[in-house]
Design a protein around this motif. Structure first.
Motif, PDB file in Angstrom:
ATOM      1  N   VAL A   9      33.471   2.402 -55.932  1.00  0.00           N
ATOM      2  CA  VAL A   9      32.953   3.749 -55.645  1.00  0.00           C
ATOM      3  C   VAL A   9      34.085   4.647 -55.172  1.00  0.00           C
ATOM      4  O   VAL A   9      34.205   5.797 -55.603  1.00  0.00           O
ATOM      5  N   PHE A  10      34.962   4.131 -54.302  1.00  0.00           N
ATOM      6  CA  PHE A  10      36.100   4.923 -53.837  1.00  0.00           C
ATOM      7  C   PHE A  10      37.018   5.282 -55.005  1.00  0.00           C
ATOM      8  O   PHE A  10      37.484   6.417 -55.115  1.00  0.00           O
ATOM      9  N   VAL A  11      37.303   4.325 -55.866  1.00  0.00           N
ATOM     10  CA  VAL A  11      38.180   4.577 -57.019  1.00  0.00           C
ATOM     11  C   VAL A  11      37.602   5.697 -57.877  1.00  0.00           C
ATOM     12  O   VAL A  11      38.311   6.626 -58.274  1.00  0.00           O
ATOM     13  N   LEU A  12      36.302   5.638 -58.141  1.00  0.00           N
ATOM     14  CA  LEU A  12      35.642   6.661 -58.949  1.00  0.00           C
ATOM     15  C   LEU A  12      35.659   8.022 -58.255  1.00  0.00           C
ATOM     16  O   LEU A  12      36.016   9.041 -58.857  1.00  0.00           O
ATOM     17  N   LYS A  13      35.305   8.052 -56.974  1.00  0.00           N
ATOM     18  CA  LYS A  13      35.253   9.327 -56.260  1.00  0.00           C
ATOM     19  C   LYS A  13      36.640   9.934 -56.074  1.00  0.00           C
ATOM     20  O   LYS A  13      36.796  11.153 -56.141  1.00  0.00           O
ATOM     21  N   SER A  14      37.658   9.110 -55.876  1.00  0.00           N
ATOM     22  CA  SER A  14      39.002   9.669 -55.743  1.00  0.00           C
ATOM     23  C   SER A  14      39.472  10.245 -57.083  1.00  0.00           C
ATOM     24  O   SER A  14      40.153  11.271 -57.119  1.00  0.00           O
ATOM     25  N   ALA A  15      39.083   9.609 -58.188  1.00  0.00           N
ATOM     26  CA  ALA A  15      39.404  10.151 -59.513  1.00  0.00           C
ATOM     27  C   ALA A  15      38.680  11.484 -59.735  1.00  0.00           C
ATOM     28  O   ALA A  15      39.253  12.436 -60.282  1.00  0.00           O
ATOM     29  N   LEU A  16      37.426  11.559 -59.301  1.00  0.00           N
ATOM     30  CA  LEU A  16      36.675  12.816 -59.416  1.00  0.00           C
ATOM     31  C   LEU A  16      37.265  13.904 -58.523  1.00  0.00           C
ATOM     32  O   LEU A  16      37.265  15.080 -58.893  1.00  0.00           O
ATOM     33  N   MET A  17      37.764  13.541 -57.345  1.00  0.00           N
ATOM     34  CA  MET A  17      38.422  14.525 -56.467  1.00  0.00           C
ATOM     35  C   MET A  17      39.620  15.151 -57.182  1.00  0.00           C
ATOM     36  O   MET A  17      39.834  16.360 -57.119  1.00  0.00           O
ATOM     37  N   LEU A  18      40.395  14.336 -57.880  1.00  0.00           N
ATOM     38  CA  LEU A  18      41.545  14.835 -58.618  1.00  0.00           C
ATOM     39  C   LEU A  18      41.094  15.715 -59.788  1.00  0.00           C
ATOM     40  O   LEU A  18      41.626  16.810 -59.989  1.00  0.00           O
ATOM     41  N   GLN A  19      40.081  15.267 -60.517  1.00  0.00           N
ATOM     42  CA  GLN A  19      39.581  16.010 -61.678  1.00  0.00           C
ATOM     43  C   GLN A  19      38.929  17.330 -61.288  1.00  0.00           C
ATOM     44  O   GLN A  19      39.221  18.371 -61.862  1.00  0.00           O
ATOM     45  N   VAL A  20      38.047  17.294 -60.298  1.00  0.00           N
ATOM     46  CA  VAL A  20      37.237  18.461 -59.946  1.00  0.00           C
ATOM     47  C   VAL A  20      37.984  19.437 -59.046  1.00  0.00           C
ATOM     48  O   VAL A  20      37.921  20.651 -59.231  1.00  0.00           O
ATOM     49  N   ILE A  70      42.766  17.449 -56.062  1.00  0.00           N
ATOM     50  CA  ILE A  70      43.232  16.868 -54.805  1.00  0.00           C
ATOM     51  C   ILE A  70      43.417  15.361 -54.984  1.00  0.00           C
ATOM     52  O   ILE A  70      42.501  14.654 -55.410  1.00  0.00           O
ATOM     53  N   GLU A  71      44.616  14.883 -54.640  1.00  0.00           N
ATOM     54  CA  GLU A  71      44.894  13.456 -54.665  1.00  0.00           C
ATOM     55  C   GLU A  71      44.586  12.892 -53.280  1.00  0.00           C
ATOM     56  O   GLU A  71      45.194  13.302 -52.286  1.00  0.00           O
ATOM     57  N   VAL A  72      43.657  11.977 -53.207  1.00  0.00           N
ATOM     58  CA  VAL A  72      43.256  11.371 -51.933  1.00  0.00           C
ATOM     59  C   VAL A  72      44.286  10.301 -51.563  1.00  0.00           C
ATOM     60  O   VAL A  72      44.590   9.421 -52.361  1.00  0.00           O
ATOM     61  N   GLN A  73      44.806  10.419 -50.337  1.00  0.00           N
ATOM     62  CA  GLN A  73      45.763   9.434 -49.828  1.00  0.00           C
ATOM     63  C   GLN A  73      44.993   8.294 -49.176  1.00  0.00           C
ATOM     64  O   GLN A  73      44.222   8.526 -48.249  1.00  0.00           O
ATOM     65  N   GLU A  74      45.212   7.091 -49.651  1.00  0.00           N
ATOM     66  CA  GLU A  74      44.542   5.915 -49.090  1.00  0.00           C
ATOM     67  C   GLU A  74      45.402   5.340 -47.970  1.00  0.00           C
ATOM     68  O   GLU A  74      46.584   5.105 -48.145  1.00  0.00           O
ATOM     69  N   VAL A  75      44.786   5.171 -46.796  1.00  0.00           N
ATOM     70  CA  VAL A  75      45.512   4.653 -45.624  1.00  0.00           C
ATOM     71  C   VAL A  75      45.007   3.275 -45.300  1.00  0.00           C
ATOM     72  O   VAL A  75      43.829   3.019 -45.320  1.00  0.00           O
TER      73      VAL A  75
END
Length: 120
Positions: free
Chosen positions: A101-112, A115-120
């Motif tokens: 789910v995180f992988v999908l939502k982070s890809a959607l954040m970049l697409q939509v 924004i590239e989500v930084q994973e900590v």
């Protein structure tokens, strides 16, 4: 496994062994996320970051309607932390376990949102 007693007196086992933690009145999903908040707070106080936000909501897919008129709920992503560093917005998500789910939502954040989500 970490067990939590629910309101009904039952034990609930955390799927990813996280322990909910409260710091400064903010409830975090894990000790790791709470520690990251404390580190960011120090960076904020030192002036290295600004505009720290917690649990910022981003809409990924708006509410839609099926052919019969029933609603398909909106898809959202809640960033653990958003802040500014050197004039650039940083969006962070604290992860103990990287889920599909995180992988999908982070890809959607970049697409939509671009924004590239930084994973900590």
């Amino acid at each position: 496994m970490v067990a939590v007693i629910t309101a009904r007196g039952r034990k609930k086992i955390s799927k990813y062994k996280n322990v909910k933690t409260v710091v400064d009145g903010h409830k975090f999903d894990s000790k790791k996320e709470a520690r990251r908040y404390q580190a960011l707070k120090l960076l904020l106080q030192a002036g290295q970051i600004t505009d720290l936000e917690l649990q910022k909501r981003y809409e990924l897919i708006p509410t839609q309607r099926k052919s019969d008129g029933t609603a398909v709920r909106v898809v959202t992503y809640y960033a653990d932390f958003v802040y500014m560093r050197d004039g650039v917005q940083v969006v962070e998500d604290v992860k103990g376990v990287r889920t599909d789910v995180f992988v999908l939502k982070s890809a959607l954040m970049l697409q939509v949102h671009g924004i590239e989500v930084q994973e900590v």
